[in-house]
Design an enzyme around this catalytic site. Structure first.
Site, PDB file in Angstrom:
ATOM      1  N   CYS A 195       0.828  -1.220   0.000  1.00 39.83           N
ATOM      2  CA  CYS A 195       0.000   0.000   0.000  1.00 39.83           C
ATOM      3  C   CYS A 195       0.857   1.264   0.000  1.00 39.83           C
ATOM      4  O   CYS A 195       0.388   2.333  -0.412  1.00 39.83           O
ATOM      5  CB  CYS A 195      -0.923  -0.007   1.206  1.00 39.83           C
ATOM      6  SG  CYS A 195      -2.097  -1.363   1.166  1.00 39.83           S
TER       7      CYS A 195
ATOM      8  N   ASN B 255      -0.233  -1.790  -7.151  1.00 42.09           N
ATOM      9  CA  ASN B 255      -0.140  -2.827  -6.108  1.00 42.09           C
ATOM     10  C   ASN B 255      -1.445  -3.606  -6.086  1.00 42.09           C
ATOM     11  O   ASN B 255      -1.716  -4.385  -6.982  1.00 42.09           O
ATOM     12  CB  ASN B 255       0.200  -2.171  -4.769  1.00 42.09           C
ATOM     13  CG  ASN B 255       0.062  -3.122  -3.600  1.00 42.09           C
ATOM     14  OD1 ASN B 255       0.506  -4.268  -3.688  1.00 42.09           O
ATOM     15  ND2 ASN B 255      -0.559  -2.699  -2.522  1.00 42.09           N
ATOM     16  N   GLU B 256      -2.264  -3.347  -5.064  1.00 39.21           N
ATOM     17  CA  GLU B 256      -3.570  -4.016  -4.994  1.00 39.21           C
ATOM     18  C   GLU B 256      -4.594  -3.071  -5.606  1.00 39.21           C
ATOM     19  O   GLU B 256      -5.151  -2.223  -4.912  1.00 39.21           O
ATOM     20  CB  GLU B 256      -3.935  -4.294  -3.542  1.00 39.21           C
ATOM     21  CG  GLU B 256      -3.218  -5.490  -2.980  1.00 39.21           C
ATOM     22  CD  GLU B 256      -3.548  -5.738  -1.510  1.00 39.21           C
ATOM     23  OE1 GLU B 256      -4.137  -4.859  -0.865  1.00 39.21           O
ATOM     24  OE2 GLU B 256      -3.184  -6.814  -1.029  1.00 39.21           O
TER      25      GLU B 256
HETATM   26  O1  AHR Z   1       1.561  -6.546   3.539  1.00 39.01           O
HETATM   27  C1  AHR Z   1       0.703  -5.618   4.113  1.00 39.01           C
HETATM   28  C2  AHR Z   1      -0.291  -5.055   3.118  1.00 39.01           C
HETATM   29  O2  AHR Z   1      -1.145  -6.047   2.686  1.00 39.01           O
HETATM   30  C3  AHR Z   1       0.279  -4.511   1.856  1.00 39.01           C
HETATM   31  O3  AHR Z   1       0.690  -3.206   1.993  1.00 39.01           O
HETATM   32  C4  AHR Z   1      -0.855  -4.585   0.898  1.00 39.01           C
HETATM   33  O4  AHR Z   1      -0.451  -4.778  -0.434  1.00 39.01           O
HETATM   34  C5  AHR Z   1      -1.697  -5.702   1.432  1.00 39.01           C
HETATM   35  O5  AHR Z   1      -2.998  -5.310   1.606  1.00 39.01           O
END
Ligand code: AHR
Length: 669
Positions: free
Chosen positions: A244, A381-382
């Site tokens: 994140c 990322n996500e």
């Molecule tokens: O690893 C912790 C968090 O988990 C990361 O920042 C994110 O990509 C996921 O939600």
């Protein structure tokens, strides 16, 4: 009659031998597929005080006085002004230490470090600062490591002097040797007359303290013990910087790689989103100094001989906080992504461009004229599409259109978002296949039940072999209710990972997450490596990852029991197994997890093994206590133990202990 008796005895013998034995067959003659050198790796994100206060060996908190409360982490006494026209454009604040009329009592600064300043007996520490005497003359700074008692009393452990001269900003330093090991010191700096000479007003900026003993002795270095733990894993790939963190809570706080290169003094501070993400674990003093930036990341990858896998913002700020892609000003406009795409292109140039290019030159000026040979780039990322709005995929497409033309040799990685299954996952997976990304990144933080569930034990068996490859970019197992490190969760990871390995043709990378956690500063559990300011410990999951990575081999072999893959199915006695061959050294590695409470006799025929003398060794991670865990006080509670394993005529015979993960290493004598 004699003959008949003999036959009966032999038959009974066979029956007896085979009763309760799990007979497995490994076909060593025909490898199924290669195993990517990137197969097992690490994923670093600055969460849990993983960078400042963790891997990054800086010991001074808020060294440039740029935290939102400029004196956070500092105690100041005396006549001190905060000024903001300092020598470093991106970090303009500094402190002015004015002289006082009192003969011995001048301005005093005291830094509390990250959860205290810890030193080891006999080790050297470099304390440096930028300073000047704005009105000319000279000033003496006494630099001490002291117990955090009331000021004025003598609680010094060790001291040194820095003499500041003239009106120009200069960098000064002194080295202090710790006379004893201490965990909670402060760094105290104050003006003091020496030899009866008068002292002058003194400006102080970028106060820093590093052990001399950093990884490879680098000045802007990393903690030796923590990098060593990573290097010991022999990682194949290194994902960085998040997570994140890449997205930021808003665009302004997203991770911008350009702000993390160049002289450390001028790298601007960024807030750390994990400062406030979880209300029950707030860390108001959690910031990113950028001292562990992109140059240091590429350098670490080079040190460890692994592929770098940077993740770059796709123009969406964190979608958990900001789900609506249409919210004005929150995300970069899909039709106005030039700055973001340029950042990605420039990052590739920073890594690979020759020294005549703009960013290649920056790299060269930082001491690395040779390219870093970047091969992978993850975009976002996500991320996900939102209620019919292709928030992520439309942006990703724009990146791909430009970058593929500019840098066709790079492999681009998309994402299936934060969920391991379900509608959003299915939609994104279909889109990733359609968009022909090279790999897509899957995340699963799931329960023990999920990891052992039939669907997930066979998760990758049914994936299409035609589309992109898979990067299991973030995963960890935890109990359904409580999330913490314990042996059984790690064992479930080990069992599940036989399925990753069995599908090495489609899964090309896997990285557990999160990697690091400070025992006094964590926001997220479980984690792979824990530490305080002096020591570190690998969790049981660390050892699972290390065993997979060190014994990853180069080629997958078929391993069957009664003609079936060994994936903890109903008739398989809680066993999970996979087998690989290492072409480089001729060894075979067989991984077996037993998630049950019964020990299991296992016989493994290495079918097709060349005649010769072989030896076999077992490495076993085992505990009868599912809650067992390694801690700083007991770091070796559950670590791999070695034992000899019998091998005769190409067949291994061994007992697999209840609740254990095992790697059987077969090598030629
Ligand atoms: O690893 C912790 C968090 O988990 C990361 O920042 C994110 O990509 C996921 O939600």
């Amino acid at each position: 009659m004699k003959k008949l008796l003999l036959v009966i005895v032999v038959c009974l013998d066979c029956l007896y031998c085979n009763a309760g034995i799990n007979n497995m067959v490994v076909d060593v003659k025909k490898p199924v597929t290669d195993i990517a050198p990137t197969m097992y790796g690490v994923f670093f994100e600055d969460i849990n005080f993983a960078a400042d206060g963790g891997l990054y060996a800086e010991m001074v908190k808020n060294r440039s006085f740029e935290y939102q409360q400029n004196l956070m982490g500092w105690k100041v006494v005396g006549d001190i002004d905060l000024k903001n026209d300092g020598p470093f454009e991106n970090n303009p604040h500094y402190l002015r230490l004015n002289i006082s009329n009192h003969r011995d009592r001048y301005a005093i600064l005291e830094n509390e470090g990250f959860f205290g300043i810890a030193v080891k007996e006999g080790e050297d520490y470099r304390i440096s600062l930028w300073a000047r005497c704005p009105e000319g003359g000279e000033s003496n700074l006494r630099v001490t490591l002291a117990n955090p008692a009331s000021m004025g009393e003598s609680h010094e452990l060790v001291n040194g002097w820095i003499k500041v001269e003239g009106r120009e900003w200069k960098k000064y330093s002194t080295i202090l040797k710790a006379p004893e090991t201490k965990t909670k010191l402060v760094l105290r700096i104050f003006m003091r007359q020496a030899d009866g000479k008068p002292i002058a007003t003194c400006d102080v900026e970028h106060v820093s303290m590093f052990p001399l003993n950093t990884w490879k002795g680098r000045e802007n270095g990393m903690r030796q013990d923590l990098v060593q733990k990573l290097a010991d894993m022999k990682p194949g790939v290194f994902r960085f910087p998040g997570g994140c963190i890449v997205e930021g809570t808003d665009l302004a706080t997203r991770y911008q790689w350009k702000k993390t290169v160049g002289p450390v003094e001028n790298r601007p501070l960024n807030e750390n989103r994990w400062q406030y993400t979880f209300a029950h674990r707030m860390y108001p003093d959690y910031y990113q100094s950028g001292g562990l930036g992109f140059f240091e990341f590429f350098q670490l990858c080079e040190d460890m001989g692994c592929e770098a896998l940077p993740v770059i913002s796709c123009g969406l700020s964190c979608q958990f906080q900001n789900p609506d892609p249409n919210e004005p000003g929150v995300h970069a406009d899909v039709d106005n992504l030039d700055e973001y795409i340029q950042d990605a292109a420039d990052l590739i140039e920073f890594a690979n461009g020759d020294v005549t290019t703009k960013w290649g030159k920056v790299r060269a000026e930082m001491g690395h004229p040779e390219p870093f040979n970047l091969h992978y780039l993850a975009i976002g990322n996500e991320q996900w599409d939102y209620e019919g709005n292709p928030a992520f995929t439309a942006r990703l497409q724009k990146f791909l259109d430009v970058l593929r033309k500019l840098h066709p040799d790079i492999q681009y990685i998309g994402s299936t978002g934060p969920y391991s299954d379900g509608k959003d996952f299915d939609v994104l997976q279909t889109k990733m296949i359609k968009m022909k990304v090279d790999l897509y990144d899957e995340h699963y933080y799931q329960s023990e039940k999920w990891f052992l569930d039939a669907k997930n034990r066979h998760r990758y068996d049914t994936y299409s072999r035609k589309g992109p490859k898979v990067f299991a970019g973030e995963y960890a197992c935890h109990e359904t209710e409580k999330k913490y490190n314990h042996f059984y969760a790690s064992l479930c990871e080990a069992a599940f990972m036989t399925g990753i390995e069995r599908n090495a043709d489609i899964v090309r990378m896997a990285t557990y997450a999160p990697l690091f956690a400070h025992v006094e500063g964590w926001q997220w559990r479980p984690d792979m490596i824990w530490y305080d300011n002096l020591q570190s410990v690998g969790s049981c999951s660390y050892y699972v990852q290390k065993l997979y990575s060190v014994y990853k081999g180069t080629h997958l072999l078929s391993l069957k029991m009664n003609g079936k893959d060994v994936a903890g199915d109903d008739d398989q006695n809680d066993l999970f197994a996979s087998a690989v061959w290492d072409k480089k050294n001729g060894c075979y590695y067989i991984k077996i997890a037993n998630v049950g409470t019964e020990q299991q006799s296992v016989s493994i025929q290495l079918r097709g093994l060349k005649k010769g003398n072989y030896k076999a060794t077992g490495l076993t991670l085992q505990s009868d206590d599912r809650e067992a865990e390694n801690t700083l006080d007991n770091p070796e509670m559950v670590v791999p133990r070695e034992s000899a394993v019998s091998i005769e005529n190409g067949t291994l015979n061994t007992i697999i202990q209840p609740r254990s993960f095992n790697v059987l290493v077969v090598s030629y004598l």
